[in-house]
Write a protein that holds these residues in place. Structure first.
Motif, PDB file in Angstrom:
ATOM      1  N   UNK A   1       0.838  -1.208   0.000  1.00  0.00           N
ATOM      2  CA  UNK A   1       0.000   0.000   0.000  1.00  0.00           C
ATOM      3  C   UNK A   1       0.866   1.249   0.000  1.00  0.00           C
ATOM      4  N   UNK A   2       1.866   1.274   0.884  1.00  0.00           N
ATOM      5  CA  UNK A   2       2.755   2.436   0.981  1.00  0.00           C
ATOM      6  C   UNK A   2       3.530   2.628  -0.313  1.00  0.00           C
ATOM      7  N   UNK A   3       4.119   1.572  -0.807  1.00  0.00           N
ATOM      8  CA  UNK A   3       4.935   1.671  -2.020  1.00  0.00           C
ATOM      9  C   UNK A   3       4.088   2.066  -3.227  1.00  0.00           C
ATOM     10  N   UNK A   4       2.926   1.457  -3.350  1.00  0.00           N
ATOM     11  CA  UNK A   4       2.054   1.762  -4.482  1.00  0.00           C
ATOM     12  C   UNK A   4       1.563   3.197  -4.473  1.00  0.00           C
ATOM     13  N   UNK A   5       1.251   3.713  -3.290  1.00  0.00           N
ATOM     14  CA  UNK A   5       0.790   5.098  -3.149  1.00  0.00           C
ATOM     15  C   UNK A   5       1.824   6.078  -3.698  1.00  0.00           C
ATOM     16  N   UNK A   6       3.074   5.904  -3.315  1.00  0.00           N
ATOM     17  CA  UNK A   6       4.123   6.829  -3.766  1.00  0.00           C
ATOM     18  C   UNK A   6       4.443   6.634  -5.249  1.00  0.00           C
ATOM     19  N   UNK A   7       4.444   5.399  -5.704  1.00  0.00           N
ATOM     20  CA  UNK A   7       4.721   5.146  -7.123  1.00  0.00           C
ATOM     21  C   UNK A   7       3.649   5.768  -8.016  1.00  0.00           C
ATOM     22  N   UNK A   8       2.398   5.725  -7.578  1.00  0.00           N
ATOM     23  CA  UNK A   8       1.321   6.329  -8.364  1.00  0.00           C
ATOM     24  C   UNK A   8       1.509   7.842  -8.492  1.00  0.00           C
ATOM     25  N   UNK A   9       1.899   8.495  -7.407  1.00  0.00           N
ATOM     26  CA  UNK A   9       2.150   9.932  -7.461  1.00  0.00           C
ATOM     27  C   UNK A   9       3.317  10.231  -8.400  1.00  0.00           C
ATOM     28  N   UNK A  10       4.374   9.440  -8.310  1.00  0.00           N
ATOM     29  CA  UNK A  10       5.542   9.651  -9.158  1.00  0.00           C
ATOM     30  C   UNK A  10       5.214   9.447 -10.633  1.00  0.00           C
ATOM     31  N   UNK A  11       4.372   8.464 -10.931  1.00  0.00           N
ATOM     32  CA  UNK A  11       4.006   8.206 -12.332  1.00  0.00           C
ATOM     33  C   UNK A  11       3.271   9.390 -12.945  1.00  0.00           C
ATOM     34  N   UNK A  12       2.566  10.174 -12.109  1.00  0.00           N
ATOM     35  CA  UNK A  12       1.863  11.360 -12.605  1.00  0.00           C
ATOM     36  C   UNK A  12       2.793  12.561 -12.747  1.00  0.00           C
ATOM     37  N   UNK A  13       3.911  12.559 -12.022  1.00  0.00           N
ATOM     38  CA  UNK A  13       4.800  13.723 -12.014  1.00  0.00           C
ATOM     39  C   UNK A  13       6.000  13.588 -12.943  1.00  0.00           C
ATOM     40  N   UNK A  14       6.439  12.348 -13.204  1.00  0.00           N
ATOM     41  CA  UNK A  14       7.714  12.158 -13.895  1.00  0.00           C
ATOM     42  C   UNK A  14       7.586  11.190 -15.067  1.00  0.00           C
ATOM     43  N   UNK A  15       8.506  11.359 -16.038  1.00  0.00           N
ATOM     44  CA  UNK A  15       8.674  10.358 -17.073  1.00  0.00           C
ATOM     45  C   UNK A  15       9.383   9.161 -16.451  1.00  0.00           C
ATOM     46  N   UNK A  16       9.216   8.004 -17.050  1.00  0.00           N
ATOM     47  CA  UNK A  16       9.698   6.772 -16.428  1.00  0.00           C
ATOM     48  C   UNK A  16      11.214   6.680 -16.309  1.00  0.00           C
ATOM     49  N   UNK A  17      11.943   7.516 -17.067  1.00  0.00           N
ATOM     50  CA  UNK A  17      13.404   7.463 -16.994  1.00  0.00           C
ATOM     51  C   UNK A  17      13.985   8.475 -16.008  1.00  0.00           C
ATOM     52  N   UNK A  18      13.127   9.160 -15.263  1.00  0.00           N
ATOM     53  CA  UNK A  18      13.625  10.141 -14.294  1.00  0.00           C
ATOM     54  C   UNK A  18      14.417   9.436 -13.188  1.00  0.00           C
ATOM     55  N   UNK A  19      15.518  10.075 -12.775  1.00  0.00           N
ATOM     56  CA  UNK A  19      16.411   9.479 -11.777  1.00  0.00           C
ATOM     57  C   UNK A  19      15.737   9.267 -10.426  1.00  0.00           C
ATOM     58  N   UNK A  20      14.625   9.959 -10.171  1.00  0.00           N
ATOM     59  CA  UNK A  20      13.987   9.839  -8.858  1.00  0.00           C
ATOM     60  C   UNK A  20      13.471   8.428  -8.599  1.00  0.00           C
ATOM     61  N   UNK A  21      13.127   7.686  -9.660  1.00  0.00           N
ATOM     62  CA  UNK A  21      12.620   6.330  -9.454  1.00  0.00           C
ATOM     63  C   UNK A  21      13.680   5.444  -8.804  1.00  0.00           C
ATOM     64  N   UNK A  22      14.949   5.608  -9.232  1.00  0.00           N
ATOM     65  CA  UNK A  22      16.033   4.830  -8.616  1.00  0.00           C
ATOM     66  C   UNK A  22      16.275   5.285  -7.182  1.00  0.00           C
TER      67      UNK A  22
END
Length: 417
Positions: free
Chosen positions: A66-87
């Motif tokens: 739940x925690x991980x999915x919540x943050x990943x969903x926000x990131x998917x709306x803010x960044x392109x998939x190659x953004x360094x923030x995902x790492x």
């Protein structure tokens, strides 16, 4: 130097993150430390993780997801998939997994602090990365390297001298700094926390150490209101509150300003501003040296789900110092916060908050020595600068069980309708 603090509601989703960055651009972002809480209800979600981990529940993986999915969903709306923030976020979540696998401590408060801190670390990484993406230069830093405390986990005390020295020497105040609220570290580099809602306190610490011009707490309300709009249909914005008045309100339970936040600010007369992130052009409320209250009107503070306890001796003898001191020691032992006290010759009444769910144990210990009358689920209304009309407003809320009045404050325990 300015200090901004954004709470969880202000960064609860992708649109909210964009709104925060708009405010920072509009307000001017240089010479600023921005303190950010965990996103939305993440702290509650991490408490579910802690509960599942500590009690070895099978739901741990589900709570983590739940925690991980919540943050990943926000990131998917803010960044392109190659953004360094995902790492960067994967690295943080890997550190969390490592702790859950390798920890050998059975101390709940220690475990709590080592896990709960990831909420603030995740939110600040995401906000900092989004600012970078839209071209706003900023410096993300780990607050645990700057604010140092003792090892009283979950309610750590700040080492002011060491913290002042580190912040003064190491922080680049010429830029926009993004950091975490609520968390700190002890002398062994283990994470500590400053108490629930401690992000406001973090802002106060930085303001004190940097001699800031002011502190702004950004909220989803216009400022400090004279009453909770969820309880009272008509409320008024307080434009100015003195430090003394704000500390009084915080003592009685006003939730807009964290009690510990005001003390370092008052010592250096640093103004505290409470403003709306929904309508950032509005002035909001200023807490500072000066006029006690503008406008000067009754202010209502409500504490729900309290317990009213009346204690008397079994032989109807006087309730004197030795009895009362014993009762207070037991209230302390069972972590029962006292919000009102009233005593007569043969009885002693308290209105208490059963935050840690230890009242039943307290009751069972005392009932063999005292006669105890208990009324649960009562509401405590505190009215600063009360008048007759203010008291009438409370009469509509239920039946008065106990009233206590001094020169400026009336406290009323009500059995709600």
């Amino acid at each position: 130097m300015k200090i901004f603090k954004f709470g969880g509601a202000s960064v609860k989703d992708a649109a909210s993150v964009k709104n925060v960055t708009n405010i920072l651009q509009s307000e001017g972002a240089k010479n600023t430390v921005v303190v950010i809480s965990a996103m939305g209800k993440t702290t509650n979600a991490f408490e579910d993780v802690i509960d599942a981990y500590y009690n070895k529940l099978s739901t741990l993986s589900e709570k983590l997801a739940v925690v991980k999915g919540f943050h990943k969903n926000i990131m998917n709306e803010l960044f392109e998939e190659d953004n360094a923030v995902f790492k960067e976020i994967d690295t943080l979540l890997g550190e969390l997994d490592w702790f859950l696998e390798r920890n050998t401590s059975s101390r709940y408060n220690y475990v709590y602090d080592q896990i709960i801190c990831f909420g603030e670390l995740l939110s600040t990484k995401i906000v900092s990365a989004y600012l970078t993406k839209i071209g706003v230069k900023n410096n993300w830093f780990d607050v645990r390297n700057f604010i140092k405390t003792d090892s009283n986990y979950r309610d750590a005390k700040v080492d002011w001298e060491l913290t002042q020295s580190i912040i003064s020497e190491k922080l680049d105040t010429s830029t926009l700094n993004i950091t975490q609220g609520f968390i700190a570290a002890n002398d062994t580099e283990n994470t500590t926390t400053l108490g629930r809602e401690g992000s406001d306190y973090t802002a106060g610490i930085f303001a004190y150490c940097l001699n800031a011009e002011n502190v702004t707490i950004w909220k989803d309300v216009p400022g400090v209101l004279n009453a909770d709009p969820r309880v009272f249909s008509k409320t008024t914005l307080l434009e100015q509150i003195s430090y003394e008045e704000a500390i009084e309100m915080a003592f009685y339970g006003a939730s807009v300003i964290h009690p510990k936040t005001l003390q370092p600010l008052e010592r250096k007369e640093i103004p505290l501003l409470v403003r709306s992130f929904i309508n950032p052009k509005e002035k909001g409320t200023q807490v500072s040296k000066g006029t006690r209250l503008v406008p000067y009107i009754p202010c209502f503070i409500v504490k729900k789900k309290q317990i009213l306890v009346s204690i008397s001796a079994l032989d109807f003898s006087f309730m004197v110092e030795n009895n009362i001191s014993y009762i207070f020691q037991k209230l302390h032992d069972y972590q029962l916060k006292v919000n009102l006290i009233q005593n007569s010759a043969i009885s002693f009444s308290v209105c208490i908050d059963n935050k840690f769910k230890k009242f039943d144990a307290f009751y069972n210990e005392l009932k063999t020595q005292f006669k105890i009358d208990v009324q649960k689920d009562v509401d405590l209304y505190t009215v600063r600068h009360f008048d007759d009309r203010a008291i009438k407003d409370i009469e509509s809320k239920g039946t008065f069980l106990l009233t206590q009045v001094n020169k400026e404050t009336s406290q009323i325990v009500v059995n709600p309708k």
